[in-house]
Write a protein that holds these residues in place. Structure first.
Motif, short mmCIF file in Angstrom:
data_model
loop_
_atom_site.label_atom_id
_atom_site.label_comp_id
_atom_site.label_asym_id
_atom_site.label_seq_id
_atom_site.Cartn_x
_atom_site.Cartn_y
_atom_site.Cartn_z
N UNK A 147 78.48 12.55 -17.49
CA UNK A 147 79.21 11.38 -17.98
C UNK A 147 80.65 11.74 -18.33
N UNK A 148 80.85 12.89 -18.97
CA UNK A 148 82.19 13.32 -19.32
C UNK A 148 83.03 13.57 -18.07
N UNK A 149 82.44 14.19 -17.06
CA UNK A 149 83.16 14.46 -15.82
C UNK A 149 83.51 13.16 -15.11
N UNK A 150 82.58 12.22 -15.11
CA UNK A 150 82.83 10.93 -14.46
C UNK A 150 83.96 10.20 -15.18
N UNK A 151 83.95 10.23 -16.51
CA UNK A 151 85.01 9.59 -17.28
C UNK A 151 86.35 10.27 -17.00
N UNK A 152 86.37 11.58 -16.96
CA UNK A 152 87.62 12.30 -16.68
C UNK A 152 88.17 11.92 -15.32
#
Length: 73
Positions: free
Chosen positions: A62-67
């Motif tokens: 999720x963090x990677x997708x948001x980034x």
């Protein structure tokens, strides 16, 4: 965290949603449970196949997708 070790996307499973490998549990399911107040221990007790590393992989995904969304905008 290399979330690819724990998450897979297959067209024949949950309509191509990212899921924990070896399960039909989607990343969204795990994130939703956490956001609704379930602890990691609650999730692992309800779903014995889920490990701490799998839950951390969902958060990393999720963090990677948001980034990636922020860097495109």
């Amino acid at each position: 965290m290399n979330y690819q070790n724990f998450i897979e996307i297959r067209a024949d499973k949950r309509f191509g949603k990212p899921c924990l490998k070896g399960t039909r549990i989607s990343v969204y399911d795990v994130l939703n449970w956490l956001s609704n107040g379930m602890s990691k221990e609650d999730i692992k007790n309800d779903f014995e196949e889920v490990s701490d590393d799998m839950i951390h992989a969902c958060l990393a995904y999720a963090a990677d997708k948001e980034r990636r969304l922020i860097s495109v905008a």
